[in-house]
Design an enzyme around this catalytic site. Sequence first.
Site, PDB file in Angstrom:
ATOM      1  N   LYS A  83       0.853  -1.183   0.000  1.00 25.47           N
ATOM      2  CA  LYS A  83       0.000   0.000   0.000  1.00 25.47           C
ATOM      3  C   LYS A  83       0.890   1.235   0.000  1.00 25.47           C
ATOM      4  O   LYS A  83       1.722   1.406   0.895  1.00 25.47           O
ATOM      5  CB  LYS A  83      -0.801  -0.050   1.301  1.00 25.47           C
ATOM      6  CG  LYS A  83      -2.190   0.479   1.214  1.00 25.47           C
ATOM      7  CD  LYS A  83      -2.868   0.144   2.521  1.00 25.47           C
ATOM      8  CE  LYS A  83      -4.052   1.006   2.741  1.00 25.47           C
ATOM      9  NZ  LYS A  83      -4.560   0.888   4.104  1.00 25.47           N
TER      10      LYS A  83
HETATM   11  C1  E4P Z   1      -7.944   1.167   4.468  1.00 24.60           C
HETATM   12  O1  E4P Z   1      -7.215   0.755   3.614  1.00 24.60           O
HETATM   13  C2  E4P Z   1      -7.718   2.428   5.201  1.00 24.60           C
HETATM   14  O2  E4P Z   1      -6.510   2.375   5.853  1.00 24.60           O
HETATM   15  C3  E4P Z   1      -8.838   2.684   6.158  1.00 24.60           C
HETATM   16  O3  E4P Z   1     -10.060   2.285   5.566  1.00 24.60           O
HETATM   17  C4  E4P Z   1      -8.885   4.096   6.706  1.00 24.60           C
HETATM   18  O4  E4P Z   1     -10.053   4.238   7.477  1.00 24.60           O
HETATM   19  P1  E4P Z   1     -10.323   5.461   8.486  1.00 24.60           P
HETATM   20  O5  E4P Z   1     -10.588   6.682   7.657  1.00 24.60           O
HETATM   21  O6  E4P Z   1     -11.513   5.027   9.269  1.00 24.60           O
HETATM   22  O7  E4P Z   1      -9.080   5.588   9.305  1.00 24.60           O
END
Ligand code: E4P
Length: 207
Positions: A83
């Site tokens: 990622k």
């Molecule tokens: C997923 O890949 C993200 O890291 C995550 O959905 C972020 O979510 P949040 O905005 O609730 O922290």
Amino acid sequence: MKFFIDSADIKEIREVHSLGLIDGVTTNPSLVAKTGRGFNEVVSEICKLVAGPISLETVSLDAEGMVREGEELIRYGKNVVVKVPLTFEGRIKTNVTLCFSPVQALLAAKAGAAYISPFVGRLDDISQSGMEVVEQIVKIYANYHFSTEVLVASIRNPIHVLTAALMGAHVATMPYAVIKQLTQHPLTDVGIERFLKDWEKVPNKFK
Ligand code: E4P
């Protein structure tokens, strides 16, 4: 539509995995920090438990550092997707994260990302429609037949999941609590209660 759990908590992941509810996992530095455990042990356990894609995030801000970290991260397993908050091309499968606009998503697809992660909840938080961004990304990708999958992230509730599915997004990654909410409906509870009450009246039940 694939479901991923957005968590680094092995207990949560184990539970939904054993129920056959998830196709993969997404993590981020905040989720790993929340566990209070070491990155190495957390990630090793997740990668062994779940066969599907596991997104692990780089923290370097320069391309060189991201590639170096990405190469480290893929050692945890063949199921690892790296990622990155920016894009780079190469043999490593990438999940381009922190996407907040359709043109960012277009760039990621052109760069060959395997996944694009629009953060719908964080857009909603600043009074912009996160799902509108998803709708536009899905349309753009369909227009040009990109193979990049739309991974709807920062999901806060089942309506986000429903809307993403109606729009044809490929993946929804959600916290444990939202996965649980998907199973719930008050009429289901009322129905179960009524069936159990009626069942009490039935004579000659199972031996
Ligand atoms: C997923 O890949 C993200 O890291 C995550 O959905 C972020 O979510 P949040 O905005 O609730 O922290």
